[in-house]
Design a protein around this motif. Structure first.
Motif, PDB file in Angstrom:
ATOM      1  N   ILE A 292       0.858  -1.174   0.000  1.00 49.21           N
ATOM      2  CA  ILE A 292       0.000   0.000   0.000  1.00 49.21           C
ATOM      3  C   ILE A 292       0.898   1.229   0.000  1.00 49.21           C
ATOM      4  N   THR A 293       0.604   2.193  -0.848  1.00 54.35           N
ATOM      5  CA  THR A 293       1.224   3.507  -0.729  1.00 54.35           C
ATOM      6  C   THR A 293       0.124   4.533  -0.532  1.00 54.35           C
ATOM      7  N   GLY A 294       0.454   5.584   0.186  1.00 55.67           N
ATOM      8  CA  GLY A 294      -0.505   6.653   0.435  1.00 55.67           C
ATOM      9  C   GLY A 294       0.217   7.898   0.910  1.00 55.67           C
ATOM     10  N   GLY A 295      -0.437   9.005   0.818  1.00 56.24           N
ATOM     11  CA  GLY A 295       0.148  10.265   1.243  1.00 56.24           C
ATOM     12  C   GLY A 295      -0.480  10.775   2.529  1.00 56.24           C
TER      13      GLY A 295
ATOM     14  N   MET B 268       9.041  11.693   0.681  1.00 56.63           N
ATOM     15  CA  MET B 268       8.526  11.903  -0.668  1.00 56.63           C
ATOM     16  C   MET B 268       7.217  12.671  -0.562  1.00 56.63           C
ATOM     17  N   ASP B 269       7.152  13.810  -1.216  1.00 54.89           N
ATOM     18  CA  ASP B 269       5.921  14.595  -1.205  1.00 54.89           C
ATOM     19  C   ASP B 269       4.905  13.903  -2.113  1.00 54.89           C
TER      20      ASP B 269
ATOM     21  N   SER C 137       4.944  13.356  -6.315  1.00 52.10           N
ATOM     22  CA  SER C 137       5.616  12.076  -6.529  1.00 52.10           C
ATOM     23  C   SER C 137       5.463  11.611  -7.971  1.00 52.10           C
ATOM     24  N   THR C 138       6.520  10.979  -8.486  1.00 53.23           N
ATOM     25  CA  THR C 138       6.491  10.466  -9.858  1.00 53.23           C
ATOM     26  C   THR C 138       6.609   8.941  -9.867  1.00 53.23           C
ATOM     27  N   ILE C 139       5.974   8.277  -8.895  1.00 52.22           N
ATOM     28  CA  ILE C 139       5.911   6.817  -8.929  1.00 52.22           C
ATOM     29  C   ILE C 139       5.254   6.415 -10.255  1.00 52.22           C
ATOM     30  N   PRO C 140       5.877   5.521 -11.038  1.00 54.11           N
ATOM     31  CA  PRO C 140       5.402   5.234 -12.403  1.00 54.11           C
ATOM     32  C   PRO C 140       4.164   4.337 -12.429  1.00 54.11           C
TER      33      PRO C 140
ATOM     34  N   GLY D  14      12.901   8.051  -2.051  1.00 58.15           N
ATOM     35  CA  GLY D  14      13.058   8.884  -0.867  1.00 58.15           C
ATOM     36  C   GLY D  14      13.637   8.098   0.291  1.00 58.15           C
ATOM     37  N   TRP D  15      14.200   8.823   1.234  1.00 53.57           N
ATOM     38  CA  TRP D  15      14.765   8.214   2.430  1.00 53.57           C
ATOM     39  C   TRP D  15      13.670   7.832   3.416  1.00 53.57           C
ATOM     40  N   ARG D  16      13.885   6.724   4.083  1.00 57.13           N
ATOM     41  CA  ARG D  16      12.971   6.292   5.138  1.00 57.13           C
ATOM     42  C   ARG D  16      13.087   7.234   6.325  1.00 57.13           C
TER      43      ARG D  16
END
Length: 203
Positions: free
Chosen positions: A53-56, A94-95, A99-102, A146-148
């Motif tokens: 899962i990714t989320g902002g 990562m903002d 973000s430019t996750i493809p 991005g860094w953790r």
């Protein structure tokens, strides 16, 4: 500071049941509505029972304080507790708004690079010099990293998302002339974990 969450979860069954899918989608929509950033699922190719899962979030505190302890989230977790296990979760510098996750790529590589704190600056210098070669090779698909933030121990961790047509293309990059510059990062790594995923909608 806006951050990106990444979490790894594991299905207890080989495939989610219709009820599990409904509960996952409900949890996804609830998180997106609360955070005001899209939450997305990615199914791992190497082990399809694993998914990410990714989320902002506007901050780590909003996620870990306001959302995780909310009644809505606890109810969603309760519905999934017999079907899904959380392996790990952390946040990246990562903002999510830029973000430019493809997401348009057929395959996305999630590369976790483990770096001793004393080598962080050297890693960043090598990475900055080498990343254009990766970008040229993966085009038209983008990359993002991005860094953790919430680390375990003293070591640093950098997570890189890169887009590919197929897994074999990623392996091909490691054997190409373009990799020589980017591959210099291996000199300062303590280790790495690389997995491949596809966007999963479960609908």
């Amino acid at each position: 500071m806006p951050v990106t969450e990444i979490a790894l979860l594991r299905l207890r069954a080989e495939e989610p049941s219709p009820i599990t899918k409904t509960n996952l989608i409900q949890a996804q929509h609830a998180q997106s509505e609360f955070s005001k950033y899209p939450a997305r699922f990615f199914r791992q190719i190497e082990d399809p029972q694993c998914f990410y899962i990714t989320g902002g979030w506007e901050s780590v505190a909003v996620h870990t304080g306001d959302w995780i302890t909310s009644e809505t989230n606890l109810a969603n977790l309760g519905r999934l507790k017999d079907d899904v296990d959380v392996e790990w979760m952390f946040h990246l510098e990562m903002d999510p708004a830029t973000s430019t996750i493809p997401l348009d790529a057929p395959v996305i590589a999630i590369s976790r690079y483990f770096v001793a704190a004393s080598n962080k600056d050297e890693y960043e210098a090598i990475f900055k010099k080498g990343i254009p070669h990766l970008g040229a090779y993966t085009a038209p698909f983008s990359y993002a990293g991005g860094w953790r933030i919430d680390k375990e121990g003293e070591d640093e961790e950098y997570v890189l998302f890169s887009g590919w047509n197929k897994v074999e293309d990623h392996f091909g990059f490691a054997e190409s002339d373009a990799f020589k510059e980017f591959g210099e990062v291996r000199k300062v790594l303590k280790g790495a974990e690389i997995k491949h995923v596809r966007v999963e909608k479960w609908e």
